[in-house]
Scaffold this active site. Structure first.
Site, mmCIF file in Angstrom:
data_model
loop_
_atom_site.group_PDB
_atom_site.id
_atom_site.type_symbol
_atom_site.label_atom_id
_atom_site.label_comp_id
_atom_site.label_asym_id
_atom_site.label_seq_id
_atom_site.Cartn_x
_atom_site.Cartn_y
_atom_site.Cartn_z
ATOM 1 N N HIS A 63 0.842 -1.201 0.000
ATOM 2 C CA HIS A 63 0.000 0.000 0.000
ATOM 3 C C HIS A 63 0.880 1.254 0.000
ATOM 4 O O HIS A 63 0.574 2.240 -0.669
ATOM 5 C CB HIS A 63 -0.903 0.024 1.231
ATOM 6 N N ASP B 60 -3.049 -7.651 -7.496
ATOM 7 C CA ASP B 60 -4.417 -8.077 -7.792
ATOM 8 C C ASP B 60 -4.679 -7.800 -9.278
ATOM 9 O O ASP B 60 -5.456 -6.899 -9.628
ATOM 10 C CB ASP B 60 -5.403 -7.320 -6.893
HETATM 11 P P1 AMP Z 1 -6.277 -4.364 -0.436
HETATM 12 O O1 AMP Z 1 -6.195 -3.508 0.780
HETATM 13 O O2 AMP Z 1 -5.624 -5.691 -0.280
HETATM 14 O O3 AMP Z 1 -7.663 -4.418 -1.012
HETATM 15 O O4 AMP Z 1 -5.393 -3.636 -1.546
HETATM 16 C C1 AMP Z 1 -5.526 -2.275 -1.862
HETATM 17 C C2 AMP Z 1 -4.644 -1.951 -3.052
HETATM 18 O O5 AMP Z 1 -3.285 -2.254 -2.732
HETATM 19 C C3 AMP Z 1 -4.986 -2.782 -4.306
HETATM 20 O O6 AMP Z 1 -4.878 -1.957 -5.455
HETATM 21 C C4 AMP Z 1 -3.934 -3.849 -4.278
HETATM 22 O O7 AMP Z 1 -3.638 -4.380 -5.558
HETATM 23 C C5 AMP Z 1 -2.733 -3.087 -3.730
HETATM 24 N N1 AMP Z 1 -1.763 -4.027 -3.158
HETATM 25 C C6 AMP Z 1 -2.005 -4.995 -2.239
HETATM 26 N N2 AMP Z 1 -0.881 -5.714 -2.018
HETATM 27 C C7 AMP Z 1 0.087 -5.181 -2.809
HETATM 28 C C8 AMP Z 1 1.466 -5.479 -3.040
HETATM 29 N N3 AMP Z 1 2.076 -6.473 -2.419
HETATM 30 N N4 AMP Z 1 2.149 -4.724 -3.933
HETATM 31 C C9 AMP Z 1 1.522 -3.717 -4.579
HETATM 32 N N5 AMP Z 1 0.233 -3.387 -4.413
HETATM 33 C C10 AMP Z 1 -0.481 -4.100 -3.540
#
Ligand code: AMP
Length: 281
Positions: free
Chosen positions: A37, A150
């Site tokens: 994030h 994702d």
């Molecule tokens: P989430 O909180 O898991 O729904 O993710 C929020 C955003 O952060 C989404 O756009 C995810 O693709 C991105 N994200 C989550 N994990 C990663 C990671 N390891 N590297 C880059 N972006 C990430």
């Protein structure tokens, strides 16, 4: 840093900022923030006058037997994390604010939503596109930042933004990984210490696939077979899928050509982990 909990307040704040000519960057999340994030927030801050982070665990993207109730909620920690990343506004609405009584609408992007994770999580992407459509209307950002981790979600959202003419530019940033290659994810906290060590096989299997392709293997089923056996040596949890698909349609490939997305979803104990890489043939 401001914390806004109501969508109408958020809309008014954004209108005032836009009236002053400020550019708005937006990072939507479900909280439990980590370095993945942070990479989105850093870019967002660098490229815009105002950076908005949303934290909302969206019930509509979980099916009844999934982990909505136990999904980690760490708002106080996230607030400090966001301060360090110099976020200007956290939008943290309640479920009632986002889905008041009488809410009937849903946004569905057909085809793309039914492949890969969509086969195992029916209704998931409909939940994602519905909430992101709402968030885009509330925050109305110039730029939206998403993670390649994702990949399918990013594609579905990019398609929605294009199809429905949202006046937002979408940027997809690379996956951030732990030192041993495991993709950072809020769900990694479900892993026991043993499962955490074992889970590094996911990235190793993706890299092994890349190597096989570089060495001239173009038959997806052979590549998948090798990946599956590497992974099954490290987990007894089900492998939801390992697929080599066309990176723009997500359709399964019989022979490899063009931009190929190698994607997988595998269970380690209580954690369903996803990962992917793209490779140009
Ligand atoms: P989430 O909180 O898991 O729904 O993710 C929020 C955003 O952060 C989404 O756009 C995810 O693709 C991105 N994200 C989550 N994990 C990663 C990671 N390891 N590297 C880059 N972006 C990430």
């Amino acid at each position: 840093m401001k914390i806004i909990r109501h969508s109408q307040h958020m809309q008014s704040a954004i209108s005032a900022l836009k009236f002053k000519g400020k550019s708005i960057g937006f990072v939507p999340t479900m909280g439990c923030l980590h370095a993945g994030h942070a990479s989105l927030l850093k870019k967002c801050r660098k490229e815009n006058d105002v950076s908005v982070l949303s934290i909302f665990v969206n019930p509509r993207q979980f099916s009844p037997q999934e982990d909505f109730k136990r999904y980690p909620r760490t708002f106080k920690k996230d607030e400090n994390f966001a301060k360090k990343e110099k976020v200007d506004i956290i939008f943290h609405p309640s479920v009632d604010d986002m889905y008041p009584l009488g809410f009937l609408t849903s946004v569905e992007i057909r085809n793309l939503s039914e492949q890969l994770c969509g086969r195992f999580r029916p209704g998931h992407f409909q939940g994602v596109t519905t909430v992101v459509a709402k968030l885009l209307n509330i925050v109305s950002p110039h730029v939206l930042y998403l993670g390649q981790k994702d990949a399918q979600q990013a594609m579905v959202i990019q398609t929605m933004v294009k199809d429905l003419n949202f006046p937002t530019h979408v940027k997809v940033l690379p996956t951030i990984r732990e030192h041993d290659g495991l993709a950072l994810s809020s769900r990694n906290i479900y892993l026991s210490p043993e499962e955490r060590v074992a889970a590094r096989v996911l990235y190793q299997a993706l890299l092994a696939a890349k190597n096989q392709i570089r060495n001239g293997e173009y038959k997806p089923h052979r590549i998948i077979q090798k990946m599956r056996s590497m992974i099954l040596a490290k987990t007894s949890g089900p492998v939801d899928y390992i697929e080599l698909v066309d990176a723009s349609t997500l359709k399964k490939l019989k022979t490899l050509q063009g931009n190929v997305l190698i994607a997988l979803a595998v269970w380690f104990g209580r954690a369903r982990l996803i990962d992917n890489i793209t490779i140009r043939i």
